[in-house]
Design a protein around this motif. Structure first.
Motif, PDB file in Angstrom:
ATOM      1  N   ASP A 205       0.852  -1.191   0.000  1.00  0.00           N
ATOM      2  CA  ASP A 205       0.000   0.000   0.000  1.00  0.00           C
ATOM      3  C   ASP A 205       0.890   1.246   0.000  1.00  0.00           C
ATOM      4  OD1 ASP A 205      -2.148   1.717   0.173  1.00  0.00           O
ATOM      5  OD2 ASP A 205      -2.493   1.390   2.325  1.00  0.00           O
ATOM      6  N   PRO A 206       1.492   1.603  -1.140  1.00  0.00           N
ATOM      7  CA  PRO A 206       2.406   2.755  -1.193  1.00  0.00           C
ATOM      8  C   PRO A 206       1.699   4.044  -0.786  1.00  0.00           C
ATOM      9  CG  PRO A 206       2.498   1.463  -3.228  1.00  0.00           C
ATOM     10  CD  PRO A 206       1.306   0.969  -2.453  1.00  0.00           C
ATOM     11  N   GLY A 207       2.470   4.939  -0.216  1.00  0.00           N
ATOM     12  CA  GLY A 207       1.930   6.227   0.196  1.00  0.00           C
ATOM     13  C   GLY A 207       2.837   7.358  -0.224  1.00  0.00           C
ATOM     14  N   ASP A 208       2.452   8.552   0.099  1.00  0.00           N
ATOM     15  CA  ASP A 208       3.265   9.729  -0.181  1.00  0.00           C
ATOM     16  C   ASP A 208       4.156   9.990   1.031  1.00  0.00           C
ATOM     17  OD1 ASP A 208       4.310  12.012  -1.275  1.00  0.00           O
ATOM     18  OD2 ASP A 208       2.607  13.296  -0.726  1.00  0.00           O
ATOM     19  N   ASP A 209       5.095   9.081   1.256  1.00  0.00           N
ATOM     20  CA  ASP A 209       5.957   9.166   2.434  1.00  0.00           C
ATOM     21  C   ASP A 209       7.352   8.676   2.077  1.00  0.00           C
ATOM     22  OD1 ASP A 209       6.098   6.172   2.951  1.00  0.00           O
ATOM     23  OD2 ASP A 209       3.935   6.484   3.144  1.00  0.00           O
ATOM     24  N   LEU A 210       8.298   8.912   2.973  1.00  0.00           N
ATOM     25  CA  LEU A 210       9.694   8.611   2.689  1.00  0.00           C
ATOM     26  C   LEU A 210       9.988   7.110   2.719  1.00  0.00           C
ATOM     27  CD1 LEU A 210      11.514  11.478   4.602  1.00  0.00           C
ATOM     28  CD2 LEU A 210      10.633  11.423   2.270  1.00  0.00           C
ATOM     29  N   THR A 211       9.235   6.350   3.504  1.00  0.00           N
ATOM     30  CA  THR A 211       9.432   4.900   3.486  1.00  0.00           C
ATOM     31  C   THR A 211       9.111   4.338   2.116  1.00  0.00           C
ATOM     32  OG1 THR A 211       8.927   4.739   5.846  1.00  0.00           O
ATOM     33  CG2 THR A 211       8.772   2.716   4.560  1.00  0.00           C
ATOM     34  N   THR A 212       8.022   4.792   1.528  1.00  0.00           N
ATOM     35  CA  THR A 212       7.670   4.354   0.175  1.00  0.00           C
ATOM     36  C   THR A 212       8.784   4.724  -0.806  1.00  0.00           C
ATOM     37  OG1 THR A 212       5.300   4.538   0.598  1.00  0.00           O
ATOM     38  CG2 THR A 212       6.006   4.608  -1.705  1.00  0.00           C
ATOM     39  N   GLY A 213       9.352   5.931  -0.653  1.00  0.00           N
ATOM     40  CA  GLY A 213      10.442   6.341  -1.530  1.00  0.00           C
ATOM     41  C   GLY A 213      11.661   5.446  -1.393  1.00  0.00           C
ATOM     42  N   LEU A 214      12.008   5.046  -0.160  1.00  0.00           N
ATOM     43  CA  LEU A 214      13.145   4.156   0.050  1.00  0.00           C
ATOM     44  C   LEU A 214      12.858   2.755  -0.498  1.00  0.00           C
ATOM     45  CD1 LEU A 214      14.255   5.197   3.647  1.00  0.00           C
ATOM     46  CD2 LEU A 214      15.484   5.615   1.510  1.00  0.00           C
ATOM     47  N   VAL A 215      11.621   2.306  -0.356  1.00  0.00           N
ATOM     48  CA  VAL A 215      11.247   1.000  -0.915  1.00  0.00           C
ATOM     49  C   VAL A 215      11.412   1.023  -2.435  1.00  0.00           C
ATOM     50  CG1 VAL A 215       9.309  -0.579  -1.312  1.00  0.00           C
ATOM     51  CG2 VAL A 215       9.711   0.361   0.976  1.00  0.00           C
ATOM     52  N   ARG A 216      11.010   2.095  -3.075  1.00  0.00           N
ATOM     53  CA  ARG A 216      11.170   2.198  -4.534  1.00  0.00           C
ATOM     54  C   ARG A 216      12.645   2.255  -4.919  1.00  0.00           C
ATOM     55  NH1 ARG A 216       6.222   6.496  -4.993  1.00  0.00           N
ATOM     56  NH2 ARG A 216       4.560   4.968  -5.364  1.00  0.00           N
ATOM     57  N   ALA A 217      13.461   2.947  -4.118  1.00  0.00           N
ATOM     58  CA  ALA A 217      14.898   2.997  -4.392  1.00  0.00           C
ATOM     59  C   ALA A 217      15.508   1.598  -4.324  1.00  0.00           C
ATOM     60  CB  ALA A 217      15.593   3.929  -3.411  1.00  0.00           C
ATOM     61  N   HIS A 218      14.940   0.744  -3.466  1.00  0.00           N
ATOM     62  CA  HIS A 218      15.390  -0.640  -3.340  1.00  0.00           C
ATOM     63  C   HIS A 218      14.840  -1.510  -4.459  1.00  0.00           C
ATOM     64  CE1 HIS A 218      14.827  -4.828  -1.994  1.00  0.00           C
ATOM     65  NE2 HIS A 218      15.978  -4.671  -1.349  1.00  0.00           N
ATOM     66  N   ASP A 219      13.524  -1.454  -4.669  1.00  0.00           N
ATOM     67  CA  ASP A 219      12.868  -2.384  -5.578  1.00  0.00           C
ATOM     68  C   ASP A 219      13.043  -2.012  -7.043  1.00  0.00           C
ATOM     69  OD1 ASP A 219      12.050  -3.520  -3.247  1.00  0.00           O
ATOM     70  OD2 ASP A 219       9.923  -3.074  -3.481  1.00  0.00           O
ATOM     71  N   GLU A 220      13.000  -0.723  -7.352  1.00  0.00           N
ATOM     72  CA  GLU A 220      12.983  -0.289  -8.743  1.00  0.00           C
ATOM     73  C   GLU A 220      14.321   0.247  -9.222  1.00  0.00           C
ATOM     74  OE1 GLU A 220       9.780   2.526  -9.102  1.00  0.00           O
ATOM     75  OE2 GLU A 220       8.352   1.202  -8.060  1.00  0.00           O
ATOM     76  N   GLU A 221      15.101   0.837  -8.301  1.00  0.00           N
ATOM     77  CA  GLU A 221      16.361   1.462  -8.714  1.00  0.00           C
ATOM     78  C   GLU A 221      17.574   0.629  -8.319  1.00  0.00           C
ATOM     79  OE1 GLU A 221      16.523   5.524  -7.313  1.00  0.00           O
ATOM     80  OE2 GLU A 221      14.341   5.697  -7.416  1.00  0.00           O
ATOM     81  N   ASP A 222      17.377  -0.375  -7.454  1.00  0.00           N
ATOM     82  CA  ASP A 222      18.463  -1.242  -6.995  1.00  0.00           C
ATOM     83  C   ASP A 222      19.603  -0.428  -6.392  1.00  0.00           C
ATOM     84  OD1 ASP A 222      19.640  -3.684  -6.492  1.00  0.00           O
ATOM     85  OD2 ASP A 222      20.729  -3.720  -8.397  1.00  0.00           O
TER      86      ASP A 222
END
Length: 417
Positions: A205-222
């Motif tokens: 459940d992604p949100g407009d928050d920094l945890t979501t941003g870090l998760v994307r940096a991990h999952d999508e940007e490696d």
């Protein structure tokens, strides 16, 4: 261990008194930490500034350089072990540190921090209304100093409201020198487990928050490993609220003890000056583990072998007369601010410093604007302070509100342009 080492902390002695004796013992002093762990304390402004600015080829944050840890001299259940090991920003140097810091720093640009001002003011106003309703005897730590920074950092990282008290409890256990090894380890494990669950929540459940941003940096940007993702949250959620809690508490105590300075702040809107003078006069961070000598090194004329741990003593740097003059021990918001080390120095300078300053400025202006006669309800000597070698501030702060200015709820004193 040899009796020639300074016992740190000293049982039964207030921690600031211990730090003062440590400073008087010399700019660089061999110490013995709980558990018989040996280190060196760096106590002078010049020594600390030099240490923090030096190249990591001489002084590193990486515990792999610590002989005692590598050789098994540090007990496996040592309470401070979770703070000085792991995969987080505070134990990295060089390219790895720059990579992680760059990812986190994107959330703390000047523009992004200033954009938080309306939300900080809103939270502040709501808390102040609750304080006004509670009346005399209210504990400002519980009613104001803790919930404001906790709300701000947890909003940023998307931590659900019901979980925030647990986060505060884990932080206190990890930073307290009275915690046993088992208590510290349990708090560490429970916090890491919670953060791993928070990561999974943001994946679903992604949100407009920094945890979501870090998760994307991990999952999508490696750009983050699994350990780095959770550890980044670990550092920012703890550091992002703990020091601001105590910055507010230390500022309130100082202003109550110096009514002339409070009157100046109110009449001339000197709240940025209040914040900077508090940071200099009574830093929230009083000590920091560790830097490690990668090679044989010299600090303030003292030779330290390679593989040693260096404790950074911030507690009384603001009283360093060589840096601040003969009146260094006086709280004076009108003094010329020439800089301080409350947020560190060099590559590890605190990422969240602009946010802490903004929160404190808004909070103190609003609090004393609403309660201009606010005073302590207990003798200052009776205020309980944190049982920590690392952070320092009141654990409880009962006050009398005095005259209450008539300002509608949700309408704190505005931030000047």
């Amino acid at each position: 261990m040899s009796g020639s080492r300074f016992l740190f902390p000293t049982p039964g002695e207030p921690i600031l008194d211990t730090y003062d004796r440590l400073r008087q013992a010399g700019p660089v002093v061999p110490i013995e930490l709980p558990g018989g762990v040996a280190a060196w304390a760096i106590n002078s402004y010049a020594g600390v500034a030099d240490l923090l600015a030096r190249d990591n080829k001489v002084f590193s944050r990486d515990p792999r350089h610590w002989n005692a840890l590598r050789d098994g001299a540090v007990p496996p259940d040592w309470p401070m072990l979770p703070l000085v090991s792991g995969d987080h920003l505070q134990v990295k140097d060089g390219a790895d540190h720059r990579r992680l810091r760059g990812l986190i720093a994107r959330a703390f640009t000047a523009a992004r921090v200033e954009a938080l001002a309306p939300r900080i003011a809103e939270i502040t106003a709501a808390l102040i209304e609750e304080i006004a309703e509670a009346g005399d005897g209210v504990d400002l730590v519980a009613a104001f100093n803790e919930p404001l920074p906790m709300s701000v950092i947890c909003d940023l990282y998307g931590v659900p409201v019901p979980d925030r008290a647990r986060l505060r409890g884990w932080t206190v256990a990890l930073l307290s020198h009275t915690s046993t090894g088992e208590e510290a380890a349990t708090a560490h494990e429970e916090l890491l487990s919670y953060l791993a669950a928070l990561v999974e929540l943001k994946r679903r459940d992604p949100g407009d928050d920094l945890t979501t941003g870090l998760v994307r940096a991990h999952d999508e940007e490696d750009r983050l490993s699994d350990g780095e993702l959770v550890s980044a949250l670990w550092v920012m959620l703890i550091a992002g609220h703990e020091t601001t809690v105590h910055l507010l508490g230390n500022a309130i105590v100082a202003l109550c003890a110096h009514p002339d300075q409070r009157a100046l702040a109110l009449s001339r809107d000197l709240w940025p000056e209040v914040v900077e003078e508090t940071l200099r006069y009574r830093s929230s961070v009083i000590g920091s583990p560790f830097r490690y000598t990668v090679t044989d090194a010299t600090v303030e004329g003292v030779d330290i072998p390679a593989g040693e741990a260096l404790w950074v003593s911030y507690a009384h740097l603001g009283a360093d007369t060589a840096r601040y003059g003969d009146d260094a021990g006086r709280f004076d918001i009108t003094r010329e601010q020439t800089g301080h080390l409350a947020f560190g120095h060099g590559p590890h300078f605190c990422i969240g410093a602009p946010l802490a300053r903004l929160e404190a400025r808004i909070a103190l202006r609003a609090l004393f604007g609403r309660f201009p006669e606010l005073r302590l309800a207990v003798d200052p000597a009776a205020i309980p302070y944190t049982p920590s070698l690392i952070t320092y501030g009141p654990m409880a702060l009962p006050v009398r509100l005095g005259r209450i200015e008539d300002r509608p709820a949700g309408r704190p004193a505005p931030e000047p342009a």
